[in-house]
Scaffold this motif. Sequence first.
Motif, PDB file in Angstrom:
ATOM      1  N   VAL A  58       0.859  -1.345  -0.151  1.00  0.00           N
ATOM      2  CA  VAL A  58       0.062  -0.058   0.043  1.00  0.00           C
ATOM      3  C   VAL A  58       1.057   1.123   0.112  1.00  0.00           C
ATOM      4  O   VAL A  58       1.718   1.426   0.878  1.00  0.00           O
ATOM      5  CB  VAL A  58      -0.922  -0.036   1.243  1.00  0.00           C
ATOM      6  N   ILE A  59       0.723   1.862  -1.167  1.00  0.00           N
ATOM      7  CA  ILE A  59       1.678   3.276  -1.119  1.00  0.00           C
ATOM      8  C   ILE A  59       1.058   4.350  -0.631  1.00  0.00           C
ATOM      9  O   ILE A  59       0.003   4.882  -0.977  1.00  0.00           O
ATOM     10  CB  ILE A  59       2.019   3.248  -2.875  1.00  0.00           C
ATOM     11  N   LEU A  60       1.818   5.200   0.255  1.00  0.00           N
ATOM     12  CA  LEU A  60       1.178   6.368   1.021  1.00  0.00           C
ATOM     13  C   LEU A  60       2.160   7.580   0.471  1.00  0.00           C
ATOM     14  O   LEU A  60       3.392   7.387   0.440  1.00  0.00           O
ATOM     15  CB  LEU A  60       1.368   6.393   2.253  1.00  0.00           C
ATOM     16  N   SER A  61       1.620   8.567  -0.102  1.00  0.00           N
ATOM     17  CA  SER A  61       2.121   9.785  -0.729  1.00  0.00           C
ATOM     18  C   SER A  61       1.550  10.993  -0.181  1.00  0.00           C
ATOM     19  O   SER A  61       0.298  11.033   0.093  1.00  0.00           O
ATOM     20  CB  SER A  61       2.228   9.688  -2.201  1.00  0.00           C
ATOM     21  N   GLY A  62       2.324  12.016   0.024  1.00  0.00           N
ATOM     22  CA  GLY A  62       1.927  13.287   0.442  1.00  0.00           C
ATOM     23  C   GLY A  62       2.920  13.752   1.432  1.00  0.00           C
ATOM     24  O   GLY A  62       4.066  13.438   1.302  1.00  0.00           O
ATOM     25  N   SER A  63       2.522  14.783   2.286  1.00  0.00           N
ATOM     26  CA  SER A  63       3.434  15.395   3.294  1.00  0.00           C
ATOM     27  C   SER A  63       3.941  14.312   4.354  1.00  0.00           C
ATOM     28  O   SER A  63       3.150  13.106   4.227  1.00  0.00           O
ATOM     29  CB  SER A  63       2.872  16.372   3.898  1.00  0.00           C
ATOM     30  N   VAL A  64       4.799  14.510   5.094  1.00  0.00           N
ATOM     31  CA  VAL A  64       5.426  13.642   5.957  1.00  0.00           C
ATOM     32  C   VAL A  64       4.411  13.384   7.090  1.00  0.00           C
ATOM     33  O   VAL A  64       4.269  12.263   7.565  1.00  0.00           O
ATOM     34  CB  VAL A  64       6.762  14.271   6.469  1.00  0.00           C
ATOM     35  N   ASP A  65       3.844  14.273   7.671  1.00  0.00           N
ATOM     36  CA  ASP A  65       2.867  14.426   8.530  1.00  0.00           C
ATOM     37  C   ASP A  65       1.773  13.540   8.083  1.00  0.00           C
ATOM     38  O   ASP A  65       1.155  12.663   8.877  1.00  0.00           O
ATOM     39  CB  ASP A  65       2.280  15.751   8.909  1.00  0.00           C
ATOM     40  N   SER A  66       1.239  13.905   7.067  1.00  0.00           N
ATOM     41  CA  SER A  66       0.162  13.163   6.415  1.00  0.00           C
ATOM     42  C   SER A  66       0.167  11.579   6.047  1.00  0.00           C
ATOM     43  O   SER A  66      -0.573  10.696   6.296  1.00  0.00           O
ATOM     44  CB  SER A  66      -0.640  13.488   4.806  1.00  0.00           C
ATOM     45  N   VAL A  67       1.529  11.336   5.834  1.00  0.00           N
ATOM     46  CA  VAL A  67       1.748   9.881   5.306  1.00  0.00           C
ATOM     47  C   VAL A  67       1.897   9.161   6.621  1.00  0.00           C
ATOM     48  O   VAL A  67       1.470   8.086   6.899  1.00  0.00           O
ATOM     49  CB  VAL A  67       3.215   9.793   4.659  1.00  0.00           C
ATOM     50  N   ALA A  68       2.537   9.622   7.665  1.00  0.00           N
ATOM     51  CA  ALA A  68       2.634   9.184   9.175  1.00  0.00           C
ATOM     52  C   ALA A  68       1.421   8.989   9.657  1.00  0.00           C
ATOM     53  O   ALA A  68       0.963   7.724  10.166  1.00  0.00           O
ATOM     54  CB  ALA A  68       3.626  10.129   9.831  1.00  0.00           C
ATOM     55  N   LYS A  69       0.282   9.802   9.410  1.00  0.00           N
ATOM     56  CA  LYS A  69      -0.996   9.574   9.997  1.00  0.00           C
ATOM     57  C   LYS A  69      -1.836   8.556   9.136  1.00  0.00           C
ATOM     58  O   LYS A  69      -2.387   7.847   9.940  1.00  0.00           O
ATOM     59  CB  LYS A  69      -1.674  11.173   9.893  1.00  0.00           C
ATOM     60  N   ALA A  70      -1.657   8.525   7.952  1.00  0.00           N
ATOM     61  CA  ALA A  70      -2.175   7.468   7.158  1.00  0.00           C
ATOM     62  C   ALA A  70      -1.702   6.141   7.341  1.00  0.00           C
ATOM     63  O   ALA A  70      -2.530   5.164   7.720  1.00  0.00           O
ATOM     64  CB  ALA A  70      -2.028   7.746   5.654  1.00  0.00           C
ATOM     65  N   LYS A  71      -0.579   5.906   7.938  1.00  0.00           N
ATOM     66  CA  LYS A  71       0.068   4.640   8.372  1.00  0.00           C
ATOM     67  C   LYS A  71      -0.482   4.184   9.601  1.00  0.00           C
ATOM     68  O   LYS A  71      -0.710   3.203   9.779  1.00  0.00           O
ATOM     69  CB  LYS A  71       1.535   4.919   8.343  1.00  0.00           C
ATOM     70  N   HIS A  72      -0.429   5.321  10.605  1.00  0.00           N
ATOM     71  CA  HIS A  72      -1.127   4.792  11.853  1.00  0.00           C
ATOM     72  C   HIS A  72      -2.746   4.894  11.752  1.00  0.00           C
ATOM     73  O   HIS A  72      -2.993   3.663  12.488  1.00  0.00           O
ATOM     74  CB  HIS A  72      -0.819   6.054  12.721  1.00  0.00           C
ATOM     75  N   LEU A  73      -3.263   5.295  10.728  1.00  0.00           N
ATOM     76  CA  LEU A  73      -4.841   4.903  10.995  1.00  0.00           C
ATOM     77  C   LEU A  73      -5.020   3.553  10.381  1.00  0.00           C
ATOM     78  O   LEU A  73      -5.842   2.944  10.635  1.00  0.00           O
ATOM     79  CB  LEU A  73      -5.363   6.076   9.932  1.00  0.00           C
ATOM     80  N   ILE A  74      -4.095   2.984   9.236  1.00  0.00           N
ATOM     81  CA  ILE A  74      -4.255   1.979   8.692  1.00  0.00           C
ATOM     82  C   ILE A  74      -3.700   0.937   9.774  1.00  0.00           C
ATOM     83  O   ILE A  74      -4.552  -0.330   9.979  1.00  0.00           O
ATOM     84  CB  ILE A  74      -3.376   1.766   7.652  1.00  0.00           C
ATOM     85  N   GLU A  75      -2.952   1.152  10.408  1.00  0.00           N
ATOM     86  CA  GLU A  75      -2.509   0.109  11.470  1.00  0.00           C
ATOM     87  C   GLU A  75      -3.652  -0.222  12.673  1.00  0.00           C
ATOM     88  O   GLU A  75      -3.854  -1.175  12.925  1.00  0.00           O
ATOM     89  CB  GLU A  75      -0.978   0.382  12.047  1.00  0.00           C
ATOM     90  N   ASP A  76      -4.047   1.036  13.024  1.00  0.00           N
ATOM     91  CA  ASP A  76      -5.174   0.890  14.186  1.00  0.00           C
ATOM     92  C   ASP A  76      -6.355   0.542  13.575  1.00  0.00           C
ATOM     93  O   ASP A  76      -6.828  -0.461  14.343  1.00  0.00           O
ATOM     94  CB  ASP A  76      -5.680   2.432  14.469  1.00  0.00           C
ATOM     95  N   PHE A  77      -6.565   0.520  12.283  1.00  0.00           N
ATOM     96  CA  PHE A  77      -7.983   0.130  11.747  1.00  0.00           C
ATOM     97  C   PHE A  77      -7.904  -1.651  11.638  1.00  0.00           C
ATOM     98  O   PHE A  77      -8.806  -2.239  12.066  1.00  0.00           O
ATOM     99  CB  PHE A  77      -7.992   0.649  10.227  1.00  0.00           C
ATOM    100  N   LEU A  78      -6.573  -1.891  11.194  1.00  0.00           N
ATOM    101  CA  LEU A  78      -6.539  -3.365  11.086  1.00  0.00           C
ATOM    102  C   LEU A  78      -6.551  -4.163  12.346  1.00  0.00           C
ATOM    103  O   LEU A  78      -7.039  -5.252  12.622  1.00  0.00           O
ATOM    104  CB  LEU A  78      -5.436  -3.740  10.427  1.00  0.00           C
ATOM    105  N   ASN A  79      -5.849  -3.607  13.375  1.00  0.00           N
ATOM    106  CA  ASN A  79      -5.717  -4.365  14.867  1.00  0.00           C
ATOM    107  C   ASN A  79      -7.157  -4.176  15.571  1.00  0.00           C
ATOM    108  O   ASN A  79      -7.563  -5.184  15.954  1.00  0.00           O
ATOM    109  CB  ASN A  79      -4.974  -3.398  15.661  1.00  0.00           C
ATOM    110  N   ASN A  80      -7.804  -3.242  15.229  1.00  0.00           N
ATOM    111  CA  ASN A  80      -9.242  -3.016  15.588  1.00  0.00           C
ATOM    112  C   ASN A  80     -10.333  -4.152  14.986  1.00  0.00           C
ATOM    113  O   ASN A  80     -10.969  -4.696  15.642  1.00  0.00           O
ATOM    114  CB  ASN A  80      -9.977  -1.656  15.773  1.00  0.00           C
ATOM    115  N   PHE A  81     -10.117  -4.272  13.566  1.00  0.00           N
ATOM    116  CA  PHE A  81     -10.873  -5.154  12.865  1.00  0.00           C
ATOM    117  C   PHE A  81     -10.470  -6.480  13.318  1.00  0.00           C
ATOM    118  O   PHE A  81     -11.338  -7.315  13.450  1.00  0.00           O
ATOM    119  CB  PHE A  81     -10.657  -4.917  11.475  1.00  0.00           C
ATOM    120  N   SER A  82      -9.461  -6.763  13.745  1.00  0.00           N
ATOM    121  CA  SER A  82      -8.834  -8.151  13.997  1.00  0.00           C
ATOM    122  C   SER A  82      -9.523  -8.424  15.498  1.00  0.00           C
ATOM    123  O   SER A  82      -9.951  -9.409  15.774  1.00  0.00           O
ATOM    124  CB  SER A  82      -7.324  -8.448  14.044  1.00  0.00           C
TER     125      SER A  82
END
Length: 536
Positions: A156-180
Amino acid sequence: MNDGWNSDGESRTEYTPIYSKTFARGGNGRSGATGRDYRNRHGGRNSYTNNYKSEVRESGQGIRGGRFEHNRGQNRDGRNCQEYSSGGRNDREYNSGGRNDCGMGCDRTEVLIKACDVGKIIGKGGTKIRELQNESGAHIQVGKPCDEDFGQTTSVILSGSVDSVAKAKHLIEDFLNNFSSKSDGSSCSGTGGTETAVVEPEPQKPQIDWAKASRIFEEAQKERWSKCPPLHKDFYIEDPEVANMLPEEVQRFRKANNNIVVSYVFDEVESGIPNPVQTFEQCFAHYPEILEEIYKQNFEVPSPIQCQAWPVLLKGHDLIGIAQTGTGKTLAFLLPALIHIDMQPVPRSERRGANVLVMAPTRELALQIEKEVNKYNYKNIKCVCVYGGGNRREQMNIVAEGVEIIIATPGRLNDLVLAGIIDVTSITYLVLDEADRMLDMGFEPQIRKVLLDIRPDRQTIMTSATWPEGVRRLAQSYMKNPIQVFIGTLDLAAVHSVTQTIEIVEEDDKYPLQESHAKVSMGTGSNMIGSKPWKT
């Protein structure tokens, strides 16, 4: 079909577990087009960009003509953009699968997720990935399955500003953990990027308490039949001469009258079986009108099956009569039926329908029984014969006028029962005549269906020329401790009162031999000749 575009002209990304494509097309603005493969209203080119190949396929020459420039540049927030010039400027933001032309402060990160989690990230119709993009400000692109692990993971390729990419990565990880965690920790399985649904524990099937169900059914049946009018079945007044017969006398009489064999079918009890009568008067002395009808027929003595069946039926027992056709079985169950109808405690005018039902396998036998019933005019008892092929309307009219005896073939009887013309719940005396033939003809389902709606305390009579397993099974299911009366022997494959001769001849000799037998038998009595091919 939804083509993936909003009416406001904004681009929309379609996602699949393998790759994704970004389409850019003009909207309804100053220089936008309405579809990818349609011409730009103001003469521009429509462009299609693949996320994995940095190539632009151009199609659709503008109406006004002229060359249009396709410029790759950078918008204010550092993301890629395209410019389409057509007398004006129409900016579209999209992400190319090629090199990233970000400016200062732009970041590009690749995250690996399980192949089966791709669908969770995308969501239904791309709703989840749009939500993640809007919340983080980064652009999220689903890549191809990784070849190194044979498709077990997907980038999954994340592009944008440094802050937005970091936030997107964090949201994806939290979402998958909560889903599991919501799925009780169950992990996905499968290879090659195939999405596997979360397996939930199968609910335990309820156990059926058959004993309780059977008890409830029996209680419901008792409640149903408790509303039936009272029923009397014992009308037998035994003649003193018959009652005083010694066992040896009874045995001698039965032996002399074509070897009458009497016994309970399913019980070993021998007591309670009435002695046979030897004359009509011994049986019907208390029913003088019945005797008068018998005398009109010029009968001299009862037939063997009548001698034993009449006392059994008048006592109210269920009966199985096994005898060959033409031995008087019809009269054996008919005369007790007439007395049964007349002696019920409920007046005939207050009864809901007929009391006697006689089921026969064929219309010929049904009409023959009807003819026999009409010979005996007892207490103005009426009967009707319903059979397939007869006038249905006429049969229905006779039933509606009121009858006490119904003679029917199984098919037409079920027809009129389903139509609501015949109500079998009023039946108290049931006869299955030639039951073996009815089973051979496939009428067992119809018979069983009718019996379900007849009150269980009825009196049931079954006659048959043979005693096969099917007849025995039917008797065991729907009769209560029946008494069986055999006339002759249990070896009923042949009629022992008829001499049978079998001659095996060639095909060409059949007709001359039949002609010879016919000439010899002229005037000597009744003969029957049959022929059939012999197969070895």
